[in-house]
Design a protein around this motif. Structure first.
Motif, PDB file in Angstrom:
ATOM      1  N   MET A   1       0.853  -1.198   0.000  1.00  0.00           N
ATOM      2  CA  MET A   1       0.000   0.000   0.000  1.00  0.00           C
ATOM      3  C   MET A   1       0.883   1.241   0.000  1.00  0.00           C
ATOM      4  SD  MET A   1      -2.792   1.198   2.838  1.00  0.00           S
ATOM      5  CE  MET A   1      -3.688  -0.338   2.693  1.00  0.00           C
ATOM      6  N   GLY A   2       0.701   2.151  -0.981  1.00  0.00           N
ATOM      7  CA  GLY A   2       1.518   3.344  -1.064  1.00  0.00           C
ATOM      8  C   GLY A   2       1.181   4.345   0.031  1.00  0.00           C
ATOM      9  N   PHE A   3       2.202   4.840   0.688  1.00  0.00           N
ATOM     10  CA  PHE A   3       1.988   5.822   1.755  1.00  0.00           C
ATOM     11  C   PHE A   3       3.137   6.821   1.756  1.00  0.00           C
ATOM     12  CE2 PHE A   3       1.773   7.658   5.947  1.00  0.00           C
ATOM     13  CZ  PHE A   3       0.410   7.716   6.209  1.00  0.00           C
ATOM     14  N   HIS A   4       2.803   8.097   1.816  1.00  0.00           N
ATOM     15  CA  HIS A   4       3.797   9.161   1.910  1.00  0.00           C
ATOM     16  C   HIS A   4       3.836   9.681   3.347  1.00  0.00           C
ATOM     17  CE1 HIS A   4       3.311  10.199  -2.671  1.00  0.00           C
ATOM     18  NE2 HIS A   4       3.926   9.060  -2.457  1.00  0.00           N
ATOM     19  N   GLY A  75      -1.531   7.289   0.552  1.00  0.00           N
ATOM     20  CA  GLY A  75      -1.973   7.771   1.843  1.00  0.00           C
ATOM     21  C   GLY A  75      -1.006   8.817   2.387  1.00  0.00           C
ATOM     22  N   PHE A  76      -1.413   9.469   3.481  1.00  0.00           N
ATOM     23  CA  PHE A  76      -0.592  10.503   4.094  1.00  0.00           C
ATOM     24  C   PHE A  76      -1.044  10.714   5.537  1.00  0.00           C
ATOM     25  CE2 PHE A  76      -4.088  12.274   1.674  1.00  0.00           C
ATOM     26  CZ  PHE A  76      -4.706  13.154   2.534  1.00  0.00           C
ATOM     27  N   ARG A  77      -0.294  11.499   6.266  1.00  0.00           N
ATOM     28  CA  ARG A  77      -0.611  11.801   7.665  1.00  0.00           C
ATOM     29  C   ARG A  77      -1.603  12.965   7.759  1.00  0.00           C
ATOM     30  NH1 ARG A  77       3.212  10.715  11.950  1.00  0.00           N
ATOM     31  NH2 ARG A  77       4.683   9.082  11.344  1.00  0.00           N
ATOM     32  N   TYR A  78      -2.443  12.884   8.795  1.00  0.00           N
ATOM     33  CA  TYR A  78      -3.423  13.949   9.024  1.00  0.00           C
ATOM     34  C   TYR A  78      -3.538  14.202  10.524  1.00  0.00           C
ATOM     35  CZ  TYR A  78      -7.941  16.337   9.256  1.00  0.00           C
ATOM     36  OH  TYR A  78      -8.938  17.232   9.515  1.00  0.00           O
ATOM     37  N   LYS A  79      -3.472  15.463  10.917  1.00  0.00           N
ATOM     38  CA  LYS A  79      -3.612  15.809  12.327  1.00  0.00           C
ATOM     39  C   LYS A  79      -5.077  16.079  12.640  1.00  0.00           C
ATOM     40  CE  LYS A  79      -1.837  18.810  16.000  1.00  0.00           C
ATOM     41  NZ  LYS A  79      -0.831  19.847  16.353  1.00  0.00           N
TER      42      LYS A  79
END
Length: 208
Positions: A1-4, A75-79
């Motif tokens: 799964m691609g994730f940045h 995907g990516f990080r989210y606060k």
């Protein structure tokens, strides 16, 4: 799964809306009673960050972020400003905030987690995206400055030596939510003053 391993802009996420979602099947019986069954063991968070876009520059930032992630592909990080600490929002994380498990003199790896408790009921959420530099760890209430490491891409705490049998492992931290865009389209509109807007920018939590 691609994730940045990059976080969505904080100044935009601060104005977003969203929170946890559960999936429950409810069957109404002929008697008028009902049966309820949980389809999901864990909750999943959804957000709409369009509410955080206030200026044309914000819009440009979101478009650039969307393009760099190839829409829903990465995907990516989210606060989540409503829930990003191991403690209450008004407090600072401490090394004894959350229990990670009990040592057995063999295991050296423990998953960060946050437990939500109300009355006699509790639900534990694995935390896989801790914020770098925010994690604090304790053994039987004594904070450990060294002797362990944290993988910020997985939330795994690894000790140099296995905690002894019966030793309580705890941690405190800030964390992000792993998410992706929930649409491959950004519907951008420009008003008469050339100030851009987007009606909806849905994000959904990635569960593994």
């Amino acid at each position: 799964m691609g994730f940045h391993e990059v976080r969505f802009p904080d100044n935009i996420s601060r104005g977003a809306r969203g929170g946890p979602e559960r999936r429950t099947q409810i069957v109404e019986l002929t008697s008028g009673d009902e049966e309820r069954n949980a389809s999901w063991a864990n909750s999943r968070r959804r957000y709409d960050v369009a509410y955080g876009v206030r200026r044309a520059d914000d819009l440009a930032t979101v478009v650039a972020f969307f393009e760099a992630r190839n829409g829903r592909l990465y995907g990516f990080r989210y606060k989540d400003w409503a829930d990003y600490k191991s403690c209450l929002p008004s407090q600072n994380p401490s090394a004894t905030d959350q229990g990670l498990g009990t040592g057995d003199a063999t295991a050296v790896t423990f998953q960060l987690a946050k437990t939500y408790t109300s009355g006699s009921q509790a639900w534990t959420r694995p935390v896989t995206k801790p914020v770098s530099g925010s994690v604090r760890v304790a053994l039987d209430g004594a904070e450990q400055a060294t002797g362990w490491s944290i993988d910020t891409a997985t939330g795994l705490v690894t000790f140099d030596a296995a905690p002894g049998a019966g030793v309580l492992v705890t941690a405190g931290f800030e964390f992000d939510v792993p998410v992706r865009f929930d649409s491959d389209t950004l519907d951008v509109s420009l008003d008469i003053e050339r100030l851009g807007s987007i009606t909806s920018i849905p994000l959904v939590e990635i569960r593994r």
